[in-house]
Enzyme design. Structure first.
Site, PDB file in Angstrom:
ATOM      1  N   SER A 112      32.395 -17.832  17.439  1.00  0.00           N
ATOM      2  CA  SER A 112      31.618 -19.077  17.851  1.00  0.00           C
ATOM      3  C   SER A 112      30.094 -18.995  17.637  1.00  0.00           C
ATOM      4  O   SER A 112      29.573 -18.641  16.625  1.00  0.00           O
ATOM      5  CB  SER A 112      32.087 -19.644  19.004  1.00  0.00           C
ATOM      6  OG  SER A 112      31.832 -20.806  19.076  1.00  0.00           O
ATOM      7  N   HIS A 113      29.606 -19.240  18.716  1.00  0.00           N
ATOM      8  CA  HIS A 113      28.096 -19.364  18.935  1.00  0.00           C
ATOM      9  C   HIS A 113      27.487 -17.881  19.041  1.00  0.00           C
ATOM     10  O   HIS A 113      26.208 -17.949  18.800  1.00  0.00           O
ATOM     11  CB  HIS A 113      27.674 -20.216  19.935  1.00  0.00           C
ATOM     12  CG  HIS A 113      28.087 -20.066  21.257  1.00  0.00           C
ATOM     13  ND1 HIS A 113      29.386 -20.025  21.757  1.00  0.00           N
ATOM     14  CD2 HIS A 113      27.634 -19.100  22.263  1.00  0.00           C
ATOM     15  CE1 HIS A 113      29.541 -19.208  22.857  1.00  0.00           C
ATOM     16  NE2 HIS A 113      28.483 -19.010  23.307  1.00  0.00           N
ATOM     17  N   ASP A 276      27.623 -24.942  15.317  1.00  0.00           N
ATOM     18  CA  ASP A 276      27.458 -23.657  15.755  1.00  0.00           C
ATOM     19  C   ASP A 276      28.282 -22.844  14.855  1.00  0.00           C
ATOM     20  O   ASP A 276      28.700 -23.298  13.585  1.00  0.00           O
ATOM     21  CB  ASP A 276      28.017 -23.474  17.041  1.00  0.00           C
ATOM     22  CG  ASP A 276      29.425 -23.747  17.255  1.00  0.00           C
ATOM     23  OD1 ASP A 276      30.125 -24.580  16.326  1.00  0.00           O
ATOM     24  OD2 ASP A 276      30.383 -23.222  18.193  1.00  0.00           O
ATOM     25  N   ASP A 278      31.435 -21.657  14.446  1.00  0.00           N
ATOM     26  CA  ASP A 278      32.722 -21.958  13.975  1.00  0.00           C
ATOM     27  C   ASP A 278      32.818 -23.604  13.776  1.00  0.00           C
ATOM     28  O   ASP A 278      34.082 -24.084  13.657  1.00  0.00           O
ATOM     29  CB  ASP A 278      33.875 -21.345  14.804  1.00  0.00           C
ATOM     30  CG  ASP A 278      33.517 -22.018  16.434  1.00  0.00           C
ATOM     31  OD1 ASP A 278      32.550 -22.314  16.655  1.00  0.00           O
ATOM     32  OD2 ASP A 278      34.862 -21.758  16.833  1.00  0.00           O
ATOM     33  N   ASP A 280      32.474 -26.170  15.837  1.00  0.00           N
ATOM     34  CA  ASP A 280      33.131 -26.956  16.811  1.00  0.00           C
ATOM     35  C   ASP A 280      31.979 -27.539  18.117  1.00  0.00           C
ATOM     36  O   ASP A 280      32.322 -28.648  18.768  1.00  0.00           O
ATOM     37  CB  ASP A 280      34.301 -26.308  17.601  1.00  0.00           C
ATOM     38  CG  ASP A 280      34.007 -25.012  18.334  1.00  0.00           C
ATOM     39  OD1 ASP A 280      32.846 -24.636  18.231  1.00  0.00           O
ATOM     40  OD2 ASP A 280      34.883 -24.337  18.903  1.00  0.00           O
ATOM     41  N   ARG A 281      30.693 -27.080  17.763  1.00  0.00           N
ATOM     42  CA  ARG A 281      29.660 -27.720  18.991  1.00  0.00           C
ATOM     43  C   ARG A 281      28.870 -28.457  17.931  1.00  0.00           C
ATOM     44  O   ARG A 281      28.722 -28.578  16.877  1.00  0.00           O
ATOM     45  CB  ARG A 281      28.945 -26.532  19.520  1.00  0.00           C
ATOM     46  CG  ARG A 281      29.672 -25.437  20.261  1.00  0.00           C
ATOM     47  CD  ARG A 281      28.639 -24.553  21.042  1.00  0.00           C
ATOM     48  NE  ARG A 281      29.824 -23.864  21.844  1.00  0.00           N
ATOM     49  CZ  ARG A 281      29.005 -23.217  22.890  1.00  0.00           C
ATOM     50  NH1 ARG A 281      27.944 -23.228  23.012  1.00  0.00           N
ATOM     51  NH2 ARG A 281      30.060 -22.325  23.777  1.00  0.00           N
ATOM     52  N   LYS A 375      37.476 -29.019  19.900  1.00  0.00           N
ATOM     53  CA  LYS A 375      36.045 -29.747  19.780  1.00  0.00           C
ATOM     54  C   LYS A 375      35.714 -29.778  18.202  1.00  0.00           C
ATOM     55  O   LYS A 375      35.785 -28.856  17.624  1.00  0.00           O
ATOM     56  CB  LYS A 375      35.070 -29.109  20.924  1.00  0.00           C
ATOM     57  CG  LYS A 375      34.647 -27.867  20.821  1.00  0.00           C
ATOM     58  CD  LYS A 375      33.779 -27.279  21.814  1.00  0.00           C
ATOM     59  CE  LYS A 375      33.223 -25.937  21.724  1.00  0.00           C
ATOM     60  NZ  LYS A 375      34.028 -25.043  22.391  1.00  0.00           N
TER      61      LYS A 375
HETATM   62  C1  VG1 Z   1      31.491 -21.253  26.646  1.00  0.00           C
HETATM   63  C2  VG1 Z   1      31.281 -22.777  27.160  1.00  0.00           C
HETATM   64  C3  VG1 Z   1      32.434 -23.738  27.100  1.00  0.00           C
HETATM   65  C4  VG1 Z   1      33.368 -23.516  25.697  1.00  0.00           C
HETATM   66  C5  VG1 Z   1      33.265 -22.023  25.218  1.00  0.00           C
HETATM   67  C6  VG1 Z   1      33.790 -21.729  23.919  1.00  0.00           C
HETATM   68  O1  VG1 Z   1      32.337 -20.706  27.473  1.00  0.00           O
HETATM   69  O2  VG1 Z   1      30.717 -22.856  28.495  1.00  0.00           O
HETATM   70  O3  VG1 Z   1      32.504 -24.924  27.567  1.00  0.00           O
HETATM   71  O4  VG1 Z   1      34.520 -24.025  25.607  1.00  0.00           O
HETATM   72  O5  VG1 Z   1      32.219 -21.257  25.301  1.00  0.00           O
HETATM   73  O6  VG1 Z   1      32.814 -22.309  23.017  1.00  0.00           O
HETATM   74  P1  VG1 Z   1      31.891 -19.461  28.802  1.00  0.00           P
HETATM   75  O7  VG1 Z   1      33.062 -19.156  29.500  1.00  0.00           O
HETATM   76  O8  VG1 Z   1      31.073 -18.703  28.178  1.00  0.00           O
HETATM   77  O9  VG1 Z   1      31.149 -20.498  29.718  1.00  0.00           O
HETATM   78  V1  VG1 Z   1      32.871 -21.891  21.455  1.00  0.00           V
HETATM   79  O10 VG1 Z   1      31.999 -23.127  20.721  1.00  0.00           O
HETATM   80  O11 VG1 Z   1      31.789 -20.394  21.898  1.00  0.00           O
HETATM   81  O12 VG1 Z   1      34.368 -21.574  20.813  1.00  0.00           O
HETATM   82 CO    CO Z   2      32.299 -22.641  18.570  1.00  0.00          CO
END
Ligand code: VG1
Ligand code: CO
Length: 542
Positions: A112-113, A276, A278, A280-281, A375
């Site tokens: 992801s990010h 981001d 992948d 989804d953000r 998302k």
């Molecule tokens: C973070 C965010 C959470 C989100 C998750 C995956 O998790 O706070 O809201 O769903 O990333 O997002 P954490 O446990 O690090 O707080 V993504 O776009 O990284 O798949």
């Molecule tokens: Co993501």
């Protein structure tokens, strides 16, 4: 030929908030990826002859693991795999493909990010047949398998050409390489008023979309520039790169600062957005105004009926616990249910499947609806555009009017990254131990009304998830929330979420950090953030 290869378990393959995430060198250890993929298959039942979707965000090591996943799917008895061309499928697009073609599930390769590259992050997650992230029951089962695995199955096949859209056979299994964008673009076209959006761009509306060299580039190019006629150049950094150009593909005010600066500048476009790694953000910035993700969920929910896909209204709204209460006020006004879930999209799946919620959101820049089970960054951007087109007002007008109607929830998140795990755990343990003694006491003139460790009782399947974040609630509705991240790959990340509700219109244009200053100090007094972490300020403020 199918081979059974013996292997030894790794002890650290526990999926976090969103799948298994580790540094690339960890994933490159012998059989590390194979062990996890086999454990996913071993935790599933009844997929013989069925279809598996495979795709990823294009980051370093994506292509190698895709080949492994294909060969292992064949060896384990899947009848078919559908793979995004070039190994690309955004998380929401993968969710859609799983649902549209009624496949058994999907494997999405993404961190992801988090940054990408030979020394950065990689990740694997499994999504079920509803298109959503594996629920906790399944991720627990996968983790249990990783601890006892002794062998995995893999087919001896030549590497598949994943860059050409075609259907081939490999070890008796069908491999279909699909265009990653087409199905998703059609879905967006079915939800939003593309004619109105074309008119908007024709009228000179200027937009900037920053794909951050991550997966949404090809999607945004096709939808915004090709289908909606936004001028060439609207999309920036649209070529997915294995290392995201050396940046964090995290659309927040730190990593997308150039976009923020442009949107606050004198010649700002009308609307700015980013997504981001992948896809989804979403980051939403109007000309001269940043929209916090928590506000964005509330504002999109309040205006969703303006988009054709939501013209019949919403069934309910769901938000993660740390997300601000702005959406709650919208739900009350609409007379629909509001649900508060733990962090992570996997908790929304049941509510969406049961038809209890239509729009969901998280403070971490995640917004989505029942159109998929993830998302969806571009979806949020398109819904905003649809609302702007339908209302004929600027983003800033819509935001300030929303605050006038509902009041403003000042909101910020402070992250302390790469804290030594022992120290972060000590902070949480200490806080947990004193929760019972906090109510009734005052900190910095703020009276604590309640304090608890959030536990979620899923109203659909009755399951309980405990220890999902510590909440300290003050009289008057302000609060601070503490939790440790479940997506980081080095040390621990402490997240502190701070919120204050302000109904008074004359106090709606304060600086967020100033508006929250007493709560920020109170959070430190209560949890001893500075002394435990050894830091005197957060690494990231969003
Ligand atoms: C973070 C965010 C959470 C989100 C998750 C995956 O998790 O706070 O809201 O769903 O990333 O997002 P954490 O446990 O690090 O707080 V993504 O776009 O990284 O798949
Ligand atoms: Co993501």
């Amino acid at each position: 030929m199918i081979r059974t290869v013996s292997t030894k378990p790794y002890s650290d393959q526990k999926p976090g908030t969103s799948g298994l995430r580790k540094k690339v060198p960890v994933f490159q250890q012998e059989h590390y990826a194979e062990n996890f993929i086999q454990s996913i298959f071993d935790a599933l039942d009844g997929f013989k002859g069925k279809t598996l979707v495979i795709g990823g965000d294009g980051r370093f090591y994506n292509r190698e693991v895709i080949q492994k996943a294909i060969a292992m799917a064949a060896a384990n008895g899947f009848g078919k795999v559908m793979v995004g061309q070039g190994g690309i499928l955004s998380t929401p697009a993968a969710s859609h493909v799983i649902r549209k073609y009624k496949t058994f599930g999907g494997i999405i390769l993404s961190a992801s990010h988090n940054p990408g590259g030979p020394h950065e992050d990689f990740g694997i997650k499994y999504n079920a047949g509803n298109g959503g992230p594996a629920p906790e029951k399944l991720t627990d089962a996968i983790f249990a398998k990783t601890k006892t695995i002794s062998s995995f199955k893999i087919a001896d096949i030549d590497p598949i050409d994943i860059d050409t859209v075609a259907t081939v056979k490999a070890a008796g299994m069908t491999v279909e390489i699909i265009d990653p964008v087409t199905d998703y673009a059609e879905l967006m076209e079915s939800l939003f008023d593309f004619d109105a959006l074309r008119k908007l761009f024709k009228s000179g509306f200027r937009m900037r979309f920053d794909a951050m060299h991550a997966v949404t580039g090809p999607y945004a190019k096709e939808i915004l520039e090709h289908r909606l006629g936004a001028p060439n150049g609207t999309c920036r950094n649209f070529k997915p790169l294995p290392d995201f150009g050396g940046h964090h593909p995290d659309p927040n005010l730190v990593h997308a600062k150039h976009l923020y600066d442009e949107m606050m500048g004198p010649d700002a476009p009308d609307f700015g957005a980013a997504s981001d790694g992948d896809g989804d953000r979403n980051l939403i910035i109007g000309k001269g105004i940043f929209v916090t993700p928590s506000d964005s969920v509330a504002m999109l929910a309040a205006n969703a009926r303006l988009a054709p896909g939501y013209k019949d209204g919403l069934k309910g709204i769901a938000r993660s616990m740390p997300t601000s209460g702005a959406a709650d006020r919208v739900a009350h006004k609409l007379g629909v249910g509001i649900y508060e879930t733990p962090t992570g999209w996997k908790f929304f799946g049941n509510l969406l499947d049961a038809g209890m919620a239509t729009i969901c959101g998280e403070e971490s820049a995640g917004t989505g609806s029942n159109h998929v089970r993830e998302k969806d960054g571009l979806w949020a951007v398109l819904l905003w555009l649809n609302v702007l087109a339908a209302r004929g007002e600027s983003c800033k007008q819509i935001v300030t009017e929303h605050w006038e109607t509902y009041g403003r929830n000042y909101y910020s998140r402070h992250d302390y990254e790469e804290v030594e795990s022992g120290r972060a755990n000590a902070l949480v343990d200490e806080l947990r131990a004193k929760l019972g003694s906090l109510p009734g006491t005052s900190v910095r003139g703020l009276k604590i009304a309640n304090a608890d460790d959030f536990a979620y009782h899923d109203p659909v399947d009755g399951s309980t998830s405990e220890h999902q974040g510590i909440r300290v609630l003050f009289e008057g509705g302000s609060r601070v929330v503490f939790r440790l991240s479940g997506t980081g790959t080095s040390g621990a990340t402490l997240r502190v979420y701070i919120e204050r509700y302000e109904p008074d219109k004359s106090r709606h244009d304060l600086d967020t950090q100033e508006a929250l200053a007493d709560l920020i100090s109170a959070a430190d007094d209560i949890a001893g953030i500075k002394s435990h972490t050894g830091r005197n300020k957060p690494s990231v403020i969003t």
